[in-house]
Motif scaffolding. Structure first.
Motif, PDB file in Angstrom:
ATOM      1  N   LEU A  68       0.823  -1.210   0.000  1.00  0.00           N
ATOM      2  CA  LEU A  68       0.000   0.000   0.000  1.00  0.00           C
ATOM      3  C   LEU A  68       0.865   1.273   0.000  1.00  0.00           C
ATOM      4  N   VAL A  69       2.139   1.125   0.295  1.00  0.00           N
ATOM      5  CA  VAL A  69       3.030   2.295   0.336  1.00  0.00           C
ATOM      6  C   VAL A  69       2.930   3.036  -0.995  1.00  0.00           C
ATOM      7  N   PRO A  70       2.638   4.340  -0.971  1.00  0.00           N
ATOM      8  CA  PRO A  70       2.445   5.074  -2.221  1.00  0.00           C
ATOM      9  C   PRO A  70       3.630   4.904  -3.178  1.00  0.00           C
ATOM     10  N   GLU A 215      -2.690   3.315   8.713  1.00  0.00           N
ATOM     11  CA  GLU A 215      -2.632   4.634   9.352  1.00  0.00           C
ATOM     12  C   GLU A 215      -1.466   5.482   8.822  1.00  0.00           C
ATOM     13  N   VAL A 217       0.166   5.188   5.988  1.00  0.00           N
ATOM     14  CA  VAL A 217      -0.012   5.561   4.582  1.00  0.00           C
ATOM     15  C   VAL A 217      -1.073   6.654   4.442  1.00  0.00           C
ATOM     16  N   GLU A 218      -2.097   6.602   5.294  1.00  0.00           N
ATOM     17  CA  GLU A 218      -3.127   7.645   5.237  1.00  0.00           C
ATOM     18  C   GLU A 218      -2.486   9.021   5.476  1.00  0.00           C
ATOM     19  N   LYS A 221      -0.090   9.902   2.537  1.00  0.00           N
ATOM     20  CA  LYS A 221      -0.850  10.268   1.335  1.00  0.00           C
ATOM     21  C   LYS A 221      -1.324  11.719   1.436  1.00  0.00           C
ATOM     22  N   MET A 225      -0.182  14.547  -1.108  1.00  0.00           N
ATOM     23  CA  MET A 225      -1.228  15.118  -1.971  1.00  0.00           C
ATOM     24  C   MET A 225      -1.407  16.620  -1.740  1.00  0.00           C
ATOM     25  N   CYS A 283       0.439   3.998  -7.307  1.00  0.00           N
ATOM     26  CA  CYS A 283       0.874   5.392  -7.488  1.00  0.00           C
ATOM     27  C   CYS A 283      -0.216   6.385  -7.106  1.00  0.00           C
ATOM     28  N   ILE A 284       0.166   7.416  -6.374  1.00  0.00           N
ATOM     29  CA  ILE A 284      -0.808   8.469  -6.062  1.00  0.00           C
ATOM     30  C   ILE A 284      -0.482   9.777  -6.793  1.00  0.00           C
TER      31      ILE A 284
ATOM     32  N   CYS B  14      -4.201   2.534 -10.453  1.00  0.00           N
ATOM     33  CA  CYS B  14      -3.119   2.256  -9.496  1.00  0.00           C
ATOM     34  C   CYS B  14      -3.417   1.127  -8.505  1.00  0.00           C
ATOM     35  N   GLU B  16      -4.640   1.234  -5.447  1.00  0.00           N
ATOM     36  CA  GLU B  16      -4.507   1.486  -4.009  1.00  0.00           C
ATOM     37  C   GLU B  16      -5.798   1.094  -3.289  1.00  0.00           C
ATOM     38  N   ILE B  19      -5.720  -2.726  -2.812  1.00  0.00           N
ATOM     39  CA  ILE B  19      -4.667  -3.108  -1.870  1.00  0.00           C
ATOM     40  C   ILE B  19      -5.074  -2.715  -0.444  1.00  0.00           C
ATOM     41  N   CYS B  29      -1.259  -7.317   1.327  1.00  0.00           N
ATOM     42  CA  CYS B  29      -1.444  -6.456   0.167  1.00  0.00           C
ATOM     43  C   CYS B  29      -1.624  -7.338  -1.050  1.00  0.00           C
ATOM     44  N   TYR B 120      -8.288   5.698   0.256  1.00  0.00           N
ATOM     45  CA  TYR B 120      -6.953   5.620  -0.335  1.00  0.00           C
ATOM     46  C   TYR B 120      -6.925   5.962  -1.825  1.00  0.00           C
ATOM     47  N   SER B 122      -6.667   8.404  -4.787  1.00  0.00           N
ATOM     48  CA  SER B 122      -6.058   9.739  -4.826  1.00  0.00           C
ATOM     49  C   SER B 122      -6.684  10.655  -5.868  1.00  0.00           C
TER      50      SER B 122
END
Lengths: 609, 151
Positions: A68-70, A215, A217-218, A221, A225, A283-284, B14, B16, B19, B29, B120, B122
């Motif tokens: 989940l890591v961006p 938590e 990652v929230e 993000k 962003m 990807c974000i 993506c 997210e 995941i 994940c 999550y 984006s």
């Protein structure tokens, strides 16, 4: 647990062995580029031919890839480079790496050479070597589509015609445009008779502390962003850098005879060709443009090197050349640099029609396109161009004066490095040759960034003046280290502290992300040490191949020709100042004055297992 | 009542969302082990999120021989204890929104009103919206576009 497998595939013996990388090694190098470089040093004998079966080709996912890591989509492809003869390594996004993790593997090490065209099929813990006769000779998009038709929803990394034909700057492709572009690793695939790796997996990556990851990652993000740079990259992508460099007068133009080019390649013009912005796995930022001409891109590199550097102004034509390179599996950076080099050599009379077969000139789209096809098939003059910078031997010593390359690798950054001194030191010392993605302290380009911000990141005594040589060893040192770590975690540089922004994922964020994923407790210093270790082992590989201080240099033009246009007019690199800067860089790296890793450090790193 | 709405034109592919869903539900994940799926094909140029729309007259509920499904406060919920894992619901769902993998049947339960996929995402490609407000918004937008064309 983080216990993905290591697949070792011997194509000569048609044999697959499944192993595991020890936890102690992972703690020293994490994954991705770090572990790849460790294995390259360990497995490749010095002095071998890059096209021989003795070369080892590695596909390694990052430590956090697929989570989940961006922006954790990335993997590194590594081998001894056929373009440079030193360490070859290239980082790539897309969906291939995450899928490899979901199939249960962290890394594939490929040795030997298959008797016949082959591909590797990885499917949930299993690896098979399969016949690729039906896929040989097929362009990169088609082969991926055919493999999907035959195998289902696989993710594929492949080489194109350029790789099959051993073009020394052939890339590894995945998806429409993601490429492990640099160092000719697609040609290493070709030399092994390996057309593609197709992967499919249904297994998850078990996370040590799921709640903590959700938590963390929230928060991360939101933090990313909320930055202005994220929304700009997400709407126009890397082309935004073209205008920045161009205004400064630092866009490599016509083989760096000029340093500024047309506004027709500005991001706002490119935007007109964008159908939708899309992202890589997790990807974000979503900086990828799906263009209306049937492909993806162009990136800033393509705009600069297939546009300004070839003297082409029409964005549609640049996008078409970009798409052609992607289909054929050619590295865009090397393609644009090598073409502009021979265009100037022809104009200057250093080479003539006996070699080139036809007149060469800048600004000719049809000529450039024709040559790209000829290179990929090694036809006529294309067969010569396919040898990349090795052509100095054929074209004569004088030709070297016009070559924009370091250690045999054509420069990737469209940015002319005569103005910003830290950029110059970066490409001179990077472990794979003239490349900006190893250590470019991009923040130097933002002229109005307060001194305090820079000092906070890089250390004391950093002047705000990008043209000053003072303390620039520190900016490169910092960037080199942190980028090596982010490459090993499998996270995109776009969210790395100090790449595009003075904020983003720094060692503290990395520490948190590593903890929630694996349960490991590391501190900021440990992480910096991972970066230093990676840089040192890469240098050890290169030292072993004969690289030393003499090779950490710049294109002759950067020293001797002052820039002609715009803000940067009159600037060049002073040989004496550069030499002093290099000495200071070696000193903080702990290398000898000749740029060698010291014996005790070599011993220490060789003992790791 | 709030429901999940998807906007494929904003989806970047993506995953997210998937995941995050698999991480929250299974501690791993894995975009293939999630209640939301992104169907993506970069060669044919599309990204499309698939998730349960919480039908009012759901096929999964209607045809479940074990009566494992029920509707609670507008959310279609599967009772794991009653379910025998026959996968009929997944086969019959007109939107293919029920995922089956590794002996698991996964159907969106809106995460008790805090859907992770939405959190999550984006780009706003997945949104959790009040149905009346959302409808009003879309109708207003349509009216404005209509007037624009008329002018």
């Amino acid at each position: 647990m983080f216990n993905g497998k290591l697949g070792v595939i011997d194509l000569s013996k048609n044999k697959v062995t499944i192993k595991q990388t020890s936890e102690s090694l992972k703690k020293k190098f994490f994954g991705g580029r770090g572990l790849n470089s460790y294995y390259l040093y360990k497995l490749i004998k010095p002095g071998i031919d890059s096209f021989s079966p003795e070369n080892v080709l590695i596909f390694g996912t990052g430590f956090l890839t697929g989570t989940l890591v961006p922006n954790s989509s990335r993997f590194n492809v590594s081998a001894k480079s056929p373009e440079t003869g030193i360490l070859g390594d290239s980082n790539c996004g897309g969906y291939f790496a995450a899928e490899l993790r979901y199939a249960g593997f962290e890394r594939l090490i490929i040795k030997g050479k298959a008797k016949n065209p082959s591909y590797i099929y990885v499917n949930d813990n299993k690896i098979e070597i399969k016949d690729a006769n039906d896929y040989w000779g097929i362009d990169t998009t088609d082969v991926q589509q055919f493999l999907r038709k035959d195998l289902g929803q696989v993710e594929v990394a492949c080489c194109g015609l350029a790789g099959e034909n051993l073009v020394r700057f052939a890339c590894v492709r995945t998806g429409v445009k993601n490429a492990a572009g640099r160092c000719g690793l697609g040609a290493v695939m070709g030399s092994k008779n390996l057309k593609a790796i197709a992967v499919r997996g249904t297994q998850g990556i078990k996370i040590k502390y799921p709640e903590e990851m959700l938590e963390t990652v929230e928060h991360l993000k939101d933090y990313i962003m909320n930055s202005k740079i994220t929304s700009i990259l997400g709407s126009v992508g890397t082309p935004l850098l073209y205008e920045v460099s161009n205004t400064l007068g630092a866009i490599r133009t016509k083989n760096s005879q000029l340093n500024a080019w047309s506004v027709t390649l500005n991001a706002e013009e490119i935007e007109k060709f964008v159908e939708k912005m899309i992202g890589c796995s997790s990807c974000i930022v979503h900086c990828r443009h799906r263009n209306m001409l049937g492909g993806e891109g162009p990136e800033y590199t393509a705009l600069g090197l297939l546009g300004a550097n070839l003297g082409i102004k029409d964005p549609a034509k640049v996008i078409e050349l970009n798409n052609v390179c992607n289909e054929l599996g050619l590295d865009i950076s090397s393609s644009g640099t090598i073409l502009s080099w021979v265009f100037e050599l022809y104009e200057k009379g250093v080479i003539d029609k006996k070699i080139t077969e036809e007149e060469l000139h800048f600004g000719d789209f049809e000529l450039a396109k024709r040559l790209l096809y000829k290179i990929s098939r090694r036809e006529g003059f294309g067969n010569i161009l396919a040898e990349s910078t090795k052509n100095v031997a054929r074209f004569g010593e004088k030709s070297k004066n016009y070559l924009i390359a370091v250690k045999g690798l054509p420069q990737s950054d469209p940015h002319d490095c005569r103005y910003i001194k830290a950029f110059a030191l970066g490409i001179a010392t990077s472990s794979r040759g003239a490349d900006h993605l190893r250590s470019r302290p991009t923040l130097e380009i933002f002229l109005k960034l307060p001194k305090e911000v820079k000092e906070k990141i890089y250390g004391e005594g950093i002047p705000n003046d990008p043209t000053s040589y003072i303390a620039k060893e520190k900016t490169v040192y910092f960037s080199d280290n942190i980028f090596a770590v982010i490459d090993s975690l499998g996270i995109c540089k776009f969210i790395c502290h100090g790449f595009n922004s003075p904020h983003f994922v720094d060692y503290t964020w990395m520490k948190k992300l590593i903890h929630c994923a694996s349960g490991w407790t590391v501190n900021e210093k440990d992480l910096e040490n991972v970066g230093k270790r990676i840089i040192d082992i890469e240098r050890m590989f290169n030292n072993r191949e004969g690289v030393s201080r003499k090779d950490d240099s710049l294109p002759k033009r950067y020293f001797d020709d002052p820039m002609p246009l715009n803000l940067s007019k009159g600037h060049h690199i002073d040989r004496k100042e550069f030499d002093k800067l290099l000495t200071r860089y070696y000193k903080i790296r702990g290398w000898t004055n000749d740029g060698l890793v010291k014996k005790e450090r070599v011993k220490e790193l060789e003992a790791l297992a | 009542m709030k429901y999940i709405y998807v906007y494929p034109e904003k989806c970047t592919g993506c995953r997210e969302c998937s995941i995050a869903c698999s991480l929250a539900k299974f501690g791993e994940c894995n975009p293939k082990k999630a209640a939301i799926t992104i169907v993506r094909d970069e060669f044919n140029r599309y990204e499309f999120p698939i998730i349960c729309y919480q039908c009012e007259d759901p096929v999964c509920l209607k045809f479940c021989h074990q009566n494992a499904y029920k509707i609670k406060d507008g959310v279609v919920i599967r009772d794991e204890d009653k379910c025998i894992g026959c996968r009929l619901c997944a086969t019959l769902c007109p939107y293919n929104a029920v995922t089956t993998i590794d002996d698991e049947i996964i159907k969106c339960d809106l995460c008790d009103g805090d859907p992770k996929c939405v959190k999550y995402c984006s780009t706003g490609a997945i949104q959790y919206l009040d149905e009346t407000e959302e409808l009003e918004k879309r109708r207003k937008k349509m009216a404005e576009r209509f007037l624009e064309i008329k002018n």
